[in-house]
Structures are given as C-alpha cells and as structure tokens.
Design an enzyme around this catalytic site. Sequence first.
Site, PDB file in Angstrom:
ATOM      1  N   HIS A 262       1.829   4.397  -3.152  1.00 55.48           N
ATOM      2  CA  HIS A 262       1.713   5.859  -3.206  1.00 55.48           C
ATOM      3  C   HIS A 262       2.780   6.422  -4.124  1.00 55.48           C
ATOM      4  CE1 HIS A 262      -1.416   6.661  -0.371  1.00 55.48           C
ATOM      5  NE2 HIS A 262      -0.848   5.908   0.544  1.00 55.48           N
TER       6      HIS A 262
ATOM      7  N   HIS B 118       0.842  -1.204   0.000  1.00 52.38           N
ATOM      8  CA  HIS B 118       0.000   0.000   0.000  1.00 52.38           C
ATOM      9  C   HIS B 118       0.877   1.254   0.000  1.00 52.38           C
ATOM     10  CE1 HIS B 118      -3.450   2.604   1.280  1.00 52.38           C
ATOM     11  NE2 HIS B 118      -2.435   3.306   1.787  1.00 52.38           N
ATOM     12  N   GLU B 119       1.862   1.273   0.875  1.00 58.84           N
ATOM     13  CA  GLU B 119       2.710   2.465   0.993  1.00 58.84           C
ATOM     14  C   GLU B 119       3.514   2.705  -0.278  1.00 58.84           C
ATOM     15  OE1 GLU B 119       2.101   4.505   3.132  1.00 58.84           O
ATOM     16  OE2 GLU B 119       0.884   3.206   4.381  1.00 58.84           O
TER      17      GLU B 119
END
Length: 788
Positions: free
Chosen positions: A563, A559-560
């Site tokens: 970004h 998820h990170e």
Amino acid sequence: MRCLLIASLVAGIVGSVSGHRAPVTARKSLGFGPIHDHAVYKSNPYQIITNGFLPQSSDADPFEVARLFIDDILGPKHVQTSYKIRSDSYTDPSTGITHVYVRQVVHGIEVADGNMNINIKDGRVLSYGSSFFNGQVPSMISLQDNYSLRYPHSEYCQDLTSELESQFSAFVALQNEQVPLGSQSAKEFDEFAGPLTHLHYSNCQFHTLADEMASQRPQAIGEIGDMRPALLQFMVAATPSSDVVTDILSKYDQHLEKMTVSGVNHFVDGEQTYLYIDNVPDAVKPVKAHMAYVQVPTKDGSVELVTAWKFEVEMEDNWYEAAVSAVAPHRIISVVDWASDAPIPSPEEPRKPASYNVYAWGVNDPSDGERTLEKENFDDLASPVGWHTLPFDNDPSYKGVKPSKEFYRNTTTTYGNNVFAQENWEGQNAYLDNYRPEAGDSSVYDFKYKPKESDEPMDVARNHINATVTQLFYTCNMIHDLYYRYGFTELAGNFQQYNFDRGGRDGDAVIANAQDGSGFNNANFMTPPDGTNGRMRMYLWNTANPYRDGDFEAGIVIHEYSHGLSTRLTGGPMNSGCLGWGESGGMGEGWGDFLATTIRSTKNYSDYPMGAWAANRPKGIRNYPYSLDDSINPSTYQTLDKPGYWGVHAIGEVWAEMLWVVSQALIKEHGFSDTLYPPLPLENGTVPSDDFYRPVVGKKPLVPIHGNTLAVQLVINGMKLQPCQPSFFDSRDAIILADEELTGGENFCTLWKAFASRGLGTDSRVAGRTPWGGGIRTNGYATPKKCQ
Ligand SMILES: *[C@@H]1O[C@H](CO)[C@@H](O)[C@H](O)[C@H]1NC(C)=O
Ligand SMILES: *[C@@H]1O[C@H](CO)[C@@H](O)[C@H](O)[C@H]1NC(C)=O
Ligand SMILES: *[C@@H]1O[C@H](CO)[C@@H](O)[C@H](O)[C@H]1NC(C)=O
Ligand SMILES: *[C@@H]1O[C@H](CO)[C@@H](O)[C@H](O)[C@H]1NC(C)=O
Ligand SMILES: *[C@@H]1O[C@H](CO)[C@@H](O)[C@H](O)[C@H]1NC(C)=O
C-alpha cells in the site's frame, strides 16, 4: 496537498460471496468521491503529437517541456486558470523519465482534485493524465456558492436515499433472505453499503438537526465562514462510536465553542496556509484545514467548482482527508482514508552484519518451510548502512547527547533507517518506547518460536514476541530493499528516516507494530505523504489455538507494505489521495496480493490463495485463489459489476488475478528467475548483469531478463506513469507504456492478449460509474490490429 491512505487487508463481509464469512474484524473506513468523467489519461505519444504538441529537443529541460505542454493543453483557458508544479516531481534515474506533478489553481486557490501528471523523456511527452477542471470558472471567490441552489438539499437527500434503497435490494438478493433485518444484519448491511449509510446519516439526518441548532446562532445559512459546523458534521460520519455521535448531538454548541481555531502563517510566500482546529471529538491531533475548490458533477452532466473545506483528521484507526462543502447545508464531497489499511556517507568500517532466525524471504508462512539463520542485507544501493544504523539527527528515539564527530548511531534492536519494529499490545499510537528484542553485541536475533495449544493463547503469543518482532523487522527490510531495486527509491518517495542526500523527504521509516492490540484477524497500513512515517499494524489471528501471528505470514506483510508503494508512486510522493475508492482503491489492494503471490511463487507453477495460513482456511481470505485456470478463478473485468464487488478488496482481487495472468504470459515468453532480488551492486556502484539483467548498452535502463522479474518491473514502472485515481484501463495502459519505454514494446502483444483474456481488451467499456464503485461494465476480448 497532504494526504494519507489506511488500507486493511480484508474487507470483512463484502468479500465473501460463498456464504462463508472470512474470520476478520472490520475497521470502519470511509472512501468515496466524485467520478471525473472528464479526466483523461493518454499513454500513446501519437495521440499527443496529433493534438499539435511536437517533441522538443532531446536535451530540453523536462520542466520547461512540461510548462509548454500545459500551456498547449489549456489553450485559451489559460487566462482563467493557473497551476503550480509540485515539488515532489522528479526525474527517475532508473528509467530516465521525468514525472511532473501539477496542481490546478483558480483565483489563487488550489483545485484539490485538479491534478496533472506528465511523463517526459528526451524532450517527448510520453503520457499524461489530467483531471483539471475545464468548465466555466466562477468570476471571483464568492461568499455565496451556487452548489445547493442548483442541486437543492432535499433533492440531494432523495438521491442518496434511493441509492441506499437499491443497495439494500442488492444486499437482500445476495443474502437470499427475505426476513426483516435484525440488529446483526443491520450491522452487516452497514458494512455492505460502505460509506453510504454514514453519509446519508451525516449529510441528511444529522444535518437537519444541526441546521436547526445553527439557526439560533448568528452565522447566516449559505455563507462561507466558520468551518467548525462542517467539521462536526464530518466527525459524525467518521467516528466509529455511536456514543460520540450522541455526545455531539446532545452538546452541539458546547463542542463548537470548545473547538479552537489557530492559523499558521508561512514566512515564504505561496505556501498553503493551514488552520488548525483543536478539541475535535474523536480526533487524536488538531485537525488541519484549508480552503480549496473541488469539482462536483451537476445534475445536467457538467462539472462545477465548489468551495470546500479540506480537512486532515487523524483518529485512532483512520487518517482521513476529507472535503466538505464550505457553505451550509454542508455536504461531505469526498473522503480518502490514508490508512488502507548524493554522495553516500558510509561508516568508517562496516558493521558486522546482524543475523536473524526467521522464515527466509520466499517462505510465505510456517506451513511453507522452517526457520533458518538469515543475514542482514547490506545492499549499497538499497540500504547502504544496513538495517541497524541511522543518523543521530534522524532518530526520534535518541535522547542522549550526540557524541561529537559521530554522524551515525548503531542500534542493537529491531530499529533502523528503514523500519522501526516493536510490539504494540496497547494498540495505541505511541511506539518509541514499546518493547523490541535486543541482540546486544552479538548482533544475533535468535529467539525461540514454539507456540503450543493453551487455555491462555494470548499469553502464548506474547511469550514469543522476540521471534515475532524479529520476523516483522526482517520481512519489512527485505521488502524495502527489493522494492528499492525496482525503483521505489528516495526520489520516488520511499520510506526511510534518512535519504543519504539522494532526494525525496527524510523522516519516514515504516513504524511496524507486531501483535497490535487495536484488532484481530486483519492488518492495515497508513500512508501519509512522503516525509511522514508510514504505519503498519499487524494483528494476531484467533483462528486456531495457538493463535496465528500475522507477522509470520510474509504475504500479509508484503500486501500491507505494498500500500505504501502504490500510494507513494501513484500521482507523486506527496499526494496520498490517489487510490481512495472505486477501481483505483481496488487496485491499491490488488497490487499487494499480486506482489505477495509473485514473491512466494517458484519455477513449478502453482495456484496460490491469500492469507490461508493466518486465517486457517485453505481457500484463503479472498473469493478465489490466484490461478491461470478460469474454472478456478473466473474473475474478469465484468466481475466488478457483481453484487459484493463494490468494496476495494473484491475489486483488488480481480486486478491481482489479471496481473497474475499477465505475469504468467511473460514467464511463458521469457522464463522464470529463481530469485526476484537483483544482483548486489559492485564497489564502484555498477550493477552486474549476471543472468538477471540484459547486458547494459550505454545509459539504457536495466532490463530484467526473465518473465517474473520483468513483470514486477513493469508493474512498478506502470504505477509511476499512471494518473491520480487511475481506472483499470489507465493502469493497463501505463503497464503497456512502461514496456514500450523499457524494452521498446517487445511485449506489446503479450500484454494486450493477457489483459484481453480477462475481458480488459481494447473494446472493454464502462458506463455510469458511481462514487461507490458501481457502473455497467462490458468485457472486451479484442487486441490491437497488429496483434491479430
Ligand atoms: C453563481 O451563479 C451565477 C449565475 O449563474 C454566476 O454568475 C456566479 O459566478 C456563480 N458563482 C459561483 C461562485 O459559482
Ligand atoms: C557504528 O559501527 C561502526 C562499525 O562498527 C563504527 O565504526 C561506528 O563508530 C559505530 N558508531 C557509533 C556511534 O558507535
Ligand atoms: C526476549 O529476549 C530477552 C533477551 O534474550 C529475554 O530476556 C526475554 O525474556 C525474552 N522475552 C520473552 C517474552 O521471551
Ligand atoms: C519442481 O518440481 C520438480 C519436479 O517435480 C522438483 O524436482 C523440484 O524440486 C521442484 N522445485 C521447486 C522449487 O519446488
Ligand atoms: C566497475 O567494476 C567492474 C568490475 O571490476 C568493471 O567491469 C566496470 O567496468 C566498472 N564500472 C565502472 C563504471 O567503473
């Protein structure tokens, strides 16, 4: 424009409507900006052709096509406005599409939010987005601005106040509590209302005080000049510390005096000139500033150009790009937090691959499988020199004298060309000398991981730092390699210290901090523009004893890292300001959830929650698990209007659910591939089709065969095609266009039907969008005629 985005994994309070609080700590982060109702994204070539712009010859220089196209669009306005084609534009060899990024210029000054992205192939404009200012250009740079004359400050503050009041009513309704707010609730309201409370304080309450103080100084109100009062006003909104606010208030003039301004003159003409302001309270580096125009909606519904100071402010937990009107009374107009939260020279003989005792790729967390010994991935395309080799010249940690003739340096720690992984118990910004596991000559990173319940859970976590950092290094490198193979390459702005002369900017491996001391129960990622390191901060979760270490939950790491992917691909590698708030900020969260969930999914369909292991909560940290079943996950487009859905994480959840439904529709159509990872390239550089890609005909791009691999490819290609600050509609259209370009539109109706099933059909609508994410949305379940 240099900008950067911090996106954290969870929003804290706002995301949980169920009444249960997700066990998270929220980092203060602001994000908002004017809505550009005049912005367009046209993804249907016929719309473009009927506007009168005809395809050029198929071998025409795409940049020439772009110039002709821009002239055509601007028409007679061309005399008032000019533009520059940004240097991070690129032709993507994996699709053959040239992505041209354009910034509007008026009177030699950039319009900071005047962006165009034009996608061109074989002389045709496939799609374009534009937020160019198309109103009346001011006659010249004036020291007097009309902004506050047309929209008096008292009226502006009244509007902010009533917006605050309406959010407060929504908050109270949501809490279902009529009791007066205690201090705890005040903090919760602050989180609920997001940037509004800070904005109101800074622009309206603090401003009045600052104004009184300013009247005692020589600078006249209403003139552009000193940028320091504007910057101080921004810092009042931005700082997470009330002590800093008190200090600024009590020593206003001393602060102004201490803030020194210095300029940088460029040798080459045409470069943006930046000013640097030192000694800014709560900033960790001198603040970079330049003057720009920004577009602001007026009361009568038109748009006006306002002269603003653009600041880049690096703080402990945020990295802001902000626009503040240059003329007093200053107003903070927009804020993006960059934190979200050639020939390949190869070594004479390849190194022996390293190996790691880790939860292998596809195992989401410790509840999902056992650790195994996994090998370093030497993918000639993605990581041609492996994960532990980088050029001496690109290694910020190398302090010795470089051996003559040697170009590359090999490391025996979790430090290489794609990722620098280390502990960061102190939670500061330094990382070079932080501890990393050492494998020595063995190249085997095999460390124990057997945490036990203890009275000192922190010590237990720290005693496993070798295994933790090894896992983080392995997962991040796998993500790097996987995304590379789907087109997040050097040219597209990926994260590498050295780019092998394959385009893009060097010097930006991901700094990945394990057990970062700056927080608990969360994670975040900061994405500055291409050429500056991304920074991932993974936290411990004190949701169980022993503590759960976020580094071991692949979904959180993915998820990170995503970004970084979406921020660099949307609006171009050098524009990190495209996913800052509202629907686009939300989708910035959603892509990460979708990719994490897709990476862990198997042939046997299952619903999946996010962050369930780390949070020690079977339902995970979102409102709903991702599910095909709308009684389990009822999210539709209109869900965005519900109270509690103005924060980016809640919006992202809706987008991720839509993408999940879309990908399942593709899987139903095309089947499921057990691996998302494409076959390794052969020695001559060609990629074998195997059972992964369709057989290659001519110079056509590679087309994944299966539904899950195709979904990932379309989602990533769509990011490259969509405009800066995309809406749900824009990103949907970009995915449909990506399919048109990749498969000739085979999945046109599959995609439309899937989006429409969650309310994002051709007749879905939005009205009255606010800078905070509000608006009135209508679900639309219709699909184009040819799909009925
Ligand atoms: C301010 O308004 C006047 C009159 O409407 C106009 O002539 C002038 O160009 C405006 N100045 C700016 C900077 O917009
Ligand atoms: C790195 O490893 C390769 C392969 O073992 C070797 O050829 C090269 O000399 C090493 N580089 C240095 C600087 O030791
Ligand atoms: C990490 O590994 C090193 C080398 O094997 C070892 O000396 C050290 O004690 C380990 N650290 C911890 C906290 O276990
Ligand atoms: C899928 O389900 C089948 C039948 O229940 C089972 O045999 C198989 O192991 C499962 N596969 C995976 C990858 O879970
Ligand atoms: C690369 O090698 C493979 C297998 O040897 C061969 O089939 C293919 O034609 C080669 N491609 C090129 C471009 O030389």
